[in-house]
Design a protein around this motif. Structure first.
Motif, PDB file in Angstrom:
ATOM      1  N   PRO A   1       0.806  -1.233   0.000  1.00 24.93           N
ATOM      2  CA  PRO A   1       0.000   0.000   0.000  1.00 24.93           C
ATOM      3  C   PRO A   1       0.836   1.280   0.000  1.00 24.93           C
ATOM      4  N   ARG A   2       2.099   1.182   0.443  1.00 25.25           N
ATOM      5  CA  ARG A   2       2.949   2.397   0.418  1.00 25.25           C
ATOM      6  C   ARG A   2       3.095   2.939  -1.003  1.00 25.25           C
ATOM      7  N   PHE A   3       3.023   2.050  -1.965  1.00 23.22           N
ATOM      8  CA  PHE A   3       3.280   2.461  -3.355  1.00 23.22           C
ATOM      9  C   PHE A   3       1.989   2.808  -4.103  1.00 23.22           C
ATOM     10  N   HIS A   4       0.873   2.905  -3.366  1.00 22.90           N
ATOM     11  CA  HIS A   4      -0.430   3.127  -3.999  1.00 22.90           C
ATOM     12  C   HIS A   4      -0.912   4.569  -3.841  1.00 22.90           C
ATOM     13  N   LEU A   5      -1.096   5.216  -4.943  1.00 21.98           N
ATOM     14  CA  LEU A   5      -1.794   6.508  -4.952  1.00 21.98           C
ATOM     15  C   LEU A   5      -3.277   6.148  -5.103  1.00 21.98           C
ATOM     16  N   LYS A   6      -4.027   6.308  -4.014  1.00 19.98           N
ATOM     17  CA  LYS A   6      -5.406   5.811  -4.009  1.00 19.98           C
ATOM     18  C   LYS A   6      -6.357   6.957  -3.719  1.00 19.98           C
ATOM     19  N   PHE A   7      -7.366   7.103  -4.515  1.00 23.80           N
ATOM     20  CA  PHE A   7      -8.318   8.195  -4.303  1.00 23.80           C
ATOM     21  C   PHE A   7      -9.556   7.949  -5.163  1.00 23.80           C
ATOM     22  N   ARG A   8     -10.564   8.759  -4.923  1.00 21.71           N
ATOM     23  CA  ARG A   8     -11.824   8.584  -5.646  1.00 21.71           C
ATOM     24  C   ARG A   8     -11.952   9.674  -6.714  1.00 21.71           C
ATOM     25  N   LEU A   9     -12.039   9.257  -7.946  1.00 21.73           N
ATOM     26  CA  LEU A   9     -12.310  10.206  -9.028  1.00 21.73           C
ATOM     27  C   LEU A   9     -13.784  10.590  -8.978  1.00 21.73           C
ATOM     28  N   ARG A  10     -14.075  11.825  -9.370  1.00 20.36           N
ATOM     29  CA  ARG A  10     -15.470  12.300  -9.341  1.00 20.36           C
ATOM     30  C   ARG A  10     -16.066  12.296 -10.750  1.00 20.36           C
ATOM     31  N   ASP A  11     -17.377  12.457 -10.804  1.00 22.32           N
ATOM     32  CA  ASP A  11     -18.047  12.551 -12.104  1.00 22.32           C
ATOM     33  C   ASP A  11     -17.377  13.666 -12.922  1.00 22.32           C
ATOM     34  N   GLY A  12     -17.087  13.404 -14.171  1.00 21.55           N
ATOM     35  CA  GLY A  12     -16.493  14.426 -15.040  1.00 21.55           C
ATOM     36  C   GLY A  12     -14.978  14.453 -14.997  1.00 21.55           C
ATOM     37  N   ASP A  13     -14.370  13.765 -14.021  1.00 22.33           N
ATOM     38  CA  ASP A  13     -12.904  13.694 -13.993  1.00 22.33           C
ATOM     39  C   ASP A  13     -12.423  12.764 -15.101  1.00 22.33           C
ATOM     40  N   LEU A  14     -11.234  13.040 -15.568  1.00 21.87           N
ATOM     41  CA  LEU A  14     -10.628  12.200 -16.606  1.00 21.87           C
ATOM     42  C   LEU A  14      -9.150  12.055 -16.262  1.00 21.87           C
ATOM     43  N   VAL A  15      -8.672  10.848 -16.314  1.00 24.63           N
ATOM     44  CA  VAL A  15      -7.255  10.614 -16.036  1.00 24.63           C
ATOM     45  C   VAL A  15      -6.591  10.084 -17.301  1.00 24.63           C
ATOM     46  N   VAL A  16      -5.400  10.579 -17.573  1.00 26.18           N
ATOM     47  CA  VAL A  16      -4.578  10.061 -18.675  1.00 26.18           C
ATOM     48  C   VAL A  16      -3.300   9.532 -18.044  1.00 26.18           C
ATOM     49  N   PHE A  17      -2.908   8.319 -18.404  1.00 25.13           N
ATOM     50  CA  PHE A  17      -1.668   7.797 -17.829  1.00 25.13           C
ATOM     51  C   PHE A  17      -0.917   6.947 -18.844  1.00 25.13           C
ATOM     52  N   ASP A  18       0.399   6.888 -18.611  1.00 22.87           N
ATOM     53  CA  ASP A  18       1.308   6.130 -19.463  1.00 22.87           C
ATOM     54  C   ASP A  18       1.096   4.652 -19.154  1.00 22.87           C
TER      55      ASP A  18
END
Ligand SMILES: [Fe+2]
Length: 383
Positions: free
Chosen positions: A319-336
């Motif tokens: 869990p130390r290596f986990h960025l954990k959170f709740r995305l909200r409606d309308g949020d968009l994430v782009v990742f490699d």
């Protein structure tokens, strides 16, 4: 090392040109490398090279070198034609210079749990990213440096994700179509389309090429469960290299077969879980236990591989290596998708339907978009 430094002193031998710069640093250029980089051997319009190595003299010797009007003029021993190299060009192409832009030098974030997704990564409102090109240049540069970035207030319309994706790169169509819907269905062909929690993984290592970037747009967030988890695969792989060098080495040299089979596609590719550049840097992580096919391993190779695989898996579960959170409606994430692993906690679609829409972007198109914007708006990520 500043690009504006001037030449303090030249040192020449038949085989090398040495430059001592005014800032105290120095560079050395091989005569054959210089001879291979004459500007007149490139097409003036396209910049493409007109010659190849077979057109060059075997062993060109430098006869003399002098500075002249912001350039260094070189005479060769066996040629009547002199060459001129712009000093700023030499400076920019010096092998001692950290020549890659900041965007090509990842900033690792190993301990994701200590970070705040809302503050520690690039966020932009969709409408701002669309209209404010300098802002988008900086947002893209941070995406490439950090391996993840976010937009907010992306329209919930069906095409919202494609509009946002167009600000970042080119969509790569797959057997899922241009976009795919991540929501629970009965008898899913992919466990992503269930209520199950998913450990950190990269998507679709069975494709050739592996999807470069992934975009996920939250149409309906779940208020209970369904939190997003991200991890920096490059940083975690480097951590493995430090703590278990032999395990790291095994994972870089063992070909792992990945397979996806459905009624309309059969996709197969082999690649190591940790991929290296020619210089030995970690260039990609491919980790998706759901799609690993039986490995082609000699019995004596099985134990070292499974031991290394287990070590890596244990790190990915830490869990130390986990960025954990709740995305909200309308949020968009782009990742490699070849660096940043993603996962989620379980949720109950019967109680709270959760719906994300996703697509993949070609890797080179995202780098190209960032580079094009950087031509207009040079980005300094140190500020
Ligand atoms: Fe996934």
């Amino acid at each position: 090392m500043s690009e504006s430094a001037s030449v303090k002193h030249l040192r020449t031998s038949p085989d090398t040109l040495g430059i001592e710069w005014s800032d105290g640093t120095s560079s050395e250029f091989a005569s054959l490398w210089l001879r291979d980089n004459l500007s007149e051997d490139r097409d003036a319009h396209s910049g493409q090279r007109l010659i190849d190595i077979a057109d060059l003299p075997q062993d060109p010797k430098i006869q003399s070198a002098v500075t002249l009007n912001g350039a260094i003029r070189i005479e060769w021993e066996a040629e009547s034609r002199a060459a001129s190299f712009d000093i700023r060009w030499l400076r920019a192409n010096s092998e001692t210079r950290a020549g890659r832009p900041a965007e090509r030098r990842p900033k690792f974030w190993l301990e994701g749990a200590s970070l705040d997704a809302a503050c520690d990564f690039a966020w932009a409102r969709f409408s701002d990213a669309k209209t404010d090109r300098p802002l988008r240049a900086r947002w893209l540069s941070r995406l490439l440096r950090d391996g993840i970035a976010f937009l907010s207030e992306v329209p919930a319309a069906d095409a919202g994700i494609l509009e946002a994706a167009a600000l970042t790169g080119r969509v790569s169509e797959t057997n899922y179509g241009m976009v795919f819907d991540v929501r629970s269905v009965a008898q899913p062909e992919n466990l992503a389309y269930s209520d199950l929690g998913l450990g950190l993984h990269t998507d679709n290592p069975y494709r050739e090429p592996v999807p470069g970037f992934q975009v996920l747009h939250v149409l309906i967030a779940s208020p209970d469960g369904g939190e997003s988890i991200f991890g920096d695969g490059l940083a975690i792989a480097e951590h493995l290299r430090t703590t278990s060098p032999e395990a790291f080495a095994v994972l870089t040299r063992t070909a792992v077969p990945f397979l996806y089979r459905s009624k309309d596609a059969e996709l197969y590719a082999e690649r190591p879980l940790i991929q290296l550049t020619c210089d030995g840097e970690v260039s990609a992580v491919h980790y998706n236990s759901r799609s690993i096919a039986p490995l082609h391993l000699a019995a004596r190779e099985a134990h070292p591989f499974y031991s290394a695989y287990r070590r890596f898996a244990a790190l990915l579960r830490d869990p130390r290596f986990h960025l954990k959170f709740r995305l909200r409606d309308g949020d968009l994430v782009v990742f490699d998708n070849q660096r940043t692993l993603h996962g989620r906690t379980a949720f109950s679609s019967a109680k709270f339907p959760r719906h994300l829409r996703g697509c993949y972007l070609t890797r080179d198109s995202v780098y190209s978009e960032a580079a094009m914007l950087r031509r207009e708006f040079p980005t300094d990520l140190s500020t």
